[in-house]
Design a protein around this motif. Structure first.
Motif, PDB file in Angstrom:
ATOM      1  N   PHE A  83       0.834  -1.209   0.000  1.00  0.00           N
ATOM      2  CA  PHE A  83       0.000   0.000   0.000  1.00  0.00           C
ATOM      3  C   PHE A  83       0.866   1.255   0.000  1.00  0.00           C
ATOM      4  O   PHE A  83       0.541   2.256  -0.651  1.00  0.00           O
ATOM      5  CB  PHE A  83      -0.919  -0.019   1.224  1.00  0.00           C
ATOM      6  CG  PHE A  83      -1.879   1.131   1.274  1.00  0.00           C
ATOM      7  CD1 PHE A  83      -3.022   1.142   0.487  1.00  0.00           C
ATOM      8  CD2 PHE A  83      -1.636   2.216   2.113  1.00  0.00           C
ATOM      9  CE1 PHE A  83      -3.907   2.208   0.533  1.00  0.00           C
ATOM     10  CE2 PHE A  83      -2.510   3.278   2.160  1.00  0.00           C
ATOM     11  CZ  PHE A  83      -3.653   3.280   1.368  1.00  0.00           C
ATOM     12  N   GLN A  84       1.985   1.211   0.704  1.00  0.00           N
ATOM     13  CA  GLN A  84       2.896   2.356   0.739  1.00  0.00           C
ATOM     14  C   GLN A  84       3.478   2.631  -0.637  1.00  0.00           C
ATOM     15  O   GLN A  84       3.532   3.787  -1.087  1.00  0.00           O
ATOM     16  CB  GLN A  84       4.011   2.070   1.741  1.00  0.00           C
ATOM     17  CG  GLN A  84       5.135   3.075   1.747  1.00  0.00           C
ATOM     18  CD  GLN A  84       6.252   2.672   2.688  1.00  0.00           C
ATOM     19  OE1 GLN A  84       6.329   3.149   3.806  1.00  0.00           O
ATOM     20  NE2 GLN A  84       7.111   1.773   2.246  1.00  0.00           N
ATOM     21  N   GLY A  87       0.800   4.040  -2.951  1.00  0.00           N
ATOM     22  CA  GLY A  87       0.534   5.440  -2.630  1.00  0.00           C
ATOM     23  C   GLY A  87       1.612   6.369  -3.150  1.00  0.00           C
ATOM     24  O   GLY A  87       1.320   7.490  -3.615  1.00  0.00           O
ATOM     25  N   ILE A  90       1.042   6.915  -6.840  1.00  0.00           N
ATOM     26  CA  ILE A  90      -0.087   7.815  -7.085  1.00  0.00           C
ATOM     27  C   ILE A  90       0.336   9.260  -6.869  1.00  0.00           C
ATOM     28  O   ILE A  90      -0.039  10.171  -7.636  1.00  0.00           O
ATOM     29  CB  ILE A  90      -1.268   7.430  -6.177  1.00  0.00           C
ATOM     30  CG1 ILE A  90      -1.803   6.046  -6.569  1.00  0.00           C
ATOM     31  CG2 ILE A  90      -2.383   8.467  -6.265  1.00  0.00           C
ATOM     32  CD1 ILE A  90      -2.903   5.531  -5.659  1.00  0.00           C
ATOM     33  N   LEU A  91       1.133   9.517  -5.842  1.00  0.00           N
ATOM     34  CA  LEU A  91       1.625  10.870  -5.603  1.00  0.00           C
ATOM     35  C   LEU A  91       2.562  11.347  -6.717  1.00  0.00           C
ATOM     36  O   LEU A  91       2.494  12.494  -7.158  1.00  0.00           O
ATOM     37  CB  LEU A  91       2.343  10.938  -4.256  1.00  0.00           C
ATOM     38  CG  LEU A  91       1.477  10.765  -3.007  1.00  0.00           C
ATOM     39  CD1 LEU A  91       2.341  10.759  -1.749  1.00  0.00           C
ATOM     40  CD2 LEU A  91       0.436  11.878  -2.910  1.00  0.00           C
TER      41      LEU A  91
END
Length: 296
Positions: A83-84, A87, A90-91
């Motif tokens: 998940f990290q 994320g 996505i950033l």
């Protein structure tokens, strides 16, 4: 003639005849002497010991034990690592459009899952094992020290493949990269995992305190995050040199090259070879650190 006279005559006629006590049994002193002579000879021969455990069966046993233990405790952390990385991609999608920068972000985020588990968690595990006296348990087992380090490192690295694959697929779909080069993960994950796992185990075993081992693992993962995910084109020269010292960098480079239209397979093999060499070196250092910590 009396009995006394008869006995005297018999003694005179056969003076050397053995008596009944001599022919029937040996003297008590002679028997004790023989027993004393036999007993030291038997004590000088120690009982044979069982043969030592071989390396590969010991490695398989430690790997299965660590795998069953980590299956329950590490799956939630693997989800966090995946998940990290997702994320972060996505950033980065807001500032990176495509090209070499997109390839670097996807490859770096994928290898970051390996760094989180193999480097960070393994450093914490061996630091906790040393602080809690768990190394004494392994030290009493008749297994080679290298099998303990390699078995634990392989078990932790095995959990990184699903998270790395999910991260890579998501990144390719997010940045519009081809999925045809994902097969290289079958070589990147074990080689980069071996290099990072050996480094994590060495940090955990060499740290004098458990808190320092945790700190070293966190700093190593942060270095893999900053130096692996960010595109090298936007980094200063000093940071690029520091990036070349990180073992995960070569796994990132090998994976990123496969997204090109015509990959340079010679460079890919070179990067994988560097990962393999660093893995052998780091696992050797971790084995030495294990011996050093186990005898204290």
């Amino acid at each position: 003639m009396s009995d006394r006279s008869t006995g005297a005559v018999r003694a005179a006629l056969a003076p050397d005849a053995p008596t009944a006590s001599a022919t029937g049994a040996a003297p008590a002193g002679d028997t004790a002497g023989r027993a004393e002579a036999v007993q030291p000879a038997q004590a000088a021969q120690p009982a044979p010991l069982a043969p030592g455990a071989r390396f590969f069966p010991s490695l398989a046993a430690v790997y299965r034990a660590q795998l069953s233990r980590a299956r329950v405790a590490r799956i939630p952390l693997l989800f966090v690592a995946t998940f990290q990385s997702v994320g972060i991609m996505i950033l980065m999608r807001g500032v990176v459009d495509g090209g070499s920068e997109a390839r670097a972000v996807v490859a770096g985020s994928s290898v970051l899952v390996v760094a989180f588990v193999a480097l960070n968690l393994l450093a914490q595990y061996f630091g906790q094992l040393r602080a809690g006296g768990g190394l004494d348990h392994y030290a009493t087992l008749p297994v080679p020290p290298a099998s303990v380090v390699l078995g634990a490192a392989a078990a932790y690295a095995s959990f990184t493949l699903p998270g790395t694959l999910v991260t890579a697929v998501f990144g390719c779909l997010l940045f519009g990269l081809p999925l045809s080069g994902l097969w290289i993960l079958a070589a990147v994950v074990p080689l980069a995992g071996a290099a990072l796992a050996g480094l994590g185990a060495a940090l955990g075993l060499l740290a004098p305190r458990q808190e320092l081992a945790t700190l070293a693992g966190q700093l190593g993962m942060s270095a893999a995050l900053l130096l692996g995910v960010l595109p090298p084109e936007r980094m200063p020269a000093v940071i690029v040199w520091a990036r070349d010292l990180l073992p995960s960098t070569y796994g990132v480079e090998a994976f990123a090259r496969t997204f090109e239209a015509s990959p340079d397979w010679t460079a890919v093999l070179f990067d994988l070879g560097v990962c393999a060499a660093v893995g052998v070196l780091s696992l050797t250092v971790a084995t030495w650190a294990y011996r050093r910590a186990a005898v204290r």
